[in-house]
Design an enzyme around this catalytic site. Structure first.
Site, short mmCIF file in Angstrom:
data_model
loop_
_atom_site.label_atom_id
_atom_site.label_comp_id
_atom_site.label_asym_id
_atom_site.label_seq_id
_atom_site.Cartn_x
_atom_site.Cartn_y
_atom_site.Cartn_z
N GLN A 53 3.02 -1.93 -9.92
CA GLN A 53 3.33 -1.22 -8.68
C GLN A 53 4.43 -1.98 -7.95
OE1 GLN A 53 4.07 0.64 -5.89
NE2 GLN A 53 1.99 1.46 -5.94
N GLY A 74 -11.68 14.31 3.73
CA GLY A 74 -11.78 13.84 2.35
C GLY A 74 -10.43 13.51 1.76
N GLY A 94 -0.65 6.51 -6.74
CA GLY A 94 -1.54 6.84 -5.63
C GLY A 94 -2.19 5.63 -4.98
N GLU A 95 -1.51 4.46 -5.04
CA GLU A 95 -2.14 3.25 -4.48
C GLU A 95 -2.31 3.35 -2.97
OE1 GLU A 95 -1.59 -1.60 -4.21
OE2 GLU A 95 -0.59 -0.48 -5.81
N GLU A 128 7.80 6.42 -11.11
CA GLU A 128 7.31 7.32 -10.05
C GLU A 128 7.56 6.73 -8.68
OE1 GLU A 128 3.93 9.01 -7.45
OE2 GLU A 128 4.07 6.98 -8.25
#
Length: 297
Positions: A53, A74, A94-95, A128
């Protein structure tokens, strides 16, 4: 809480190209989404972050805002993970959402599970994230360097994979040759990429740091920084010519006089004539020097 999964977000369909994929509520009988990834809830403690990352700084304020949203409705955008073994998973993307879910106090999170090798997962995470707009230039540069070093990409191959020009990749990579303090300023948005390019136009850390200090002190625009870089380069060129023509004999004499007097001394000669300059720093220092020469007030 029943979580509905719907959104449009960017994920790799293959690891050579990126396409927009839609995660919908509908799943087939095998629990597969249209992107052929299993969606399920798993314990947060079973998920580890991706070591590739590139983003190293996450705004606590932004994370808290996202955590508040997660508590209310949520986690709508499930992070993408890959299985490491039967009980552990690694984030592919999606970290930020994952960190916010931790901050929100969730025990389990919905994720999209997708089979992937370590190499492909690493490439996906880096590519990404490089395409995100909230990475700072140094984070992007380090991610590009990691892709080149880890996967032996050429700059041209890398440019094709991330959809940028080769010159853009090259410009980012050059940022990593800057002194650490200038890289820090770029990371903190104290200076821009344009400022950094002006700094890179100068050779040597001393000149680069000088321009960096001028940019910060005088709040220079990119155009003003470029003009300042030209002035610094020209001044350095003149100093270099002066150095070539230096009289080292006179410099040695000046150093001896300087040691004798305890203050800065310069001797400049031109032919048979010249000039001796002696510095003093206050009136007491002047009196001290006059006394050495036998001169009284």
């Amino acid at each position: 809480m029943k979580v509905s999964y719907f959104s449009v977000f960017r994920m790799p369909s293959t690891y050579d190209n990126h396409i927009d994929l839609i995660v919908k509520d509908k799943m087939d009988s095998n629990g597969k989404t249209e992107m052929q990834g299993e969606v399920k809830e798993i314990e947060i403690e079973r998920i580890s972050v991706n070591p590739f990352q590139p983003r190293r700084h996450f705004s606590l304020e932004e994370l808290e805002e996202l955590a508040a949203s997660i508590r209310a409705v949520g986690l709508i955008h499930p992070p993408l993970v890959r299985p490491l073994d039967e009980n552990h998973y690694e984030l592919v993307s999606g970290e930020r959402r994952f960190r916010a879910a931790q901050l929100a106090g969730l025990i389990k999170v919905p994720v999209i599970i997708r089979q992937s090798s370590h190499s492909l997962s690493a490439q996906a995470a880096l590519i990404e994230n490089i395409q995100r707009v909230d990475l700072n230039p140094i984070e992007i540069a380090k991610a590009l360097r990691l892709l080149i070093e880890e996967f032996q990409f050429s700059q041209e191959e890398l440019a094709l994979r991330i959809g940028k020009k080769r010159s853009t990749v090259s410009n980012y990579m050059r940022l990593l040759s800057l002194p650490k303090n200038i890289q820090d300023s770029l990371s903190k948005n104290l200076i821009s990429m344009g400022h950094a390019k002006a700094v890179l136009s100068l050779e040597g850390f001393e000149k680069q740091n000088l321009l960096h200090e001028l940019i910060l002190r005088d709040d220079l625009t990119v155009r003003e920084a470029e003009e300042a870089a030209l002035r610094i380069a020209e001044k350095a060129k003149k100093k270099m010519l002066t150095y070539v023509n230096r009289d080292f004999f006179l410099e040695q004499l000046a150093e001896k006089v300087q040691q004798k007097l305890g203050t800065k001394v310069a001797i400049q000669g031109k032919g048979k004539k010249g000039r001796i300059s002696i510095d003093y720093y206050n009136l007491d220092d002047l009196d001290r020097l006059l006394a050495l020469f036998g001169v009284t007030n």
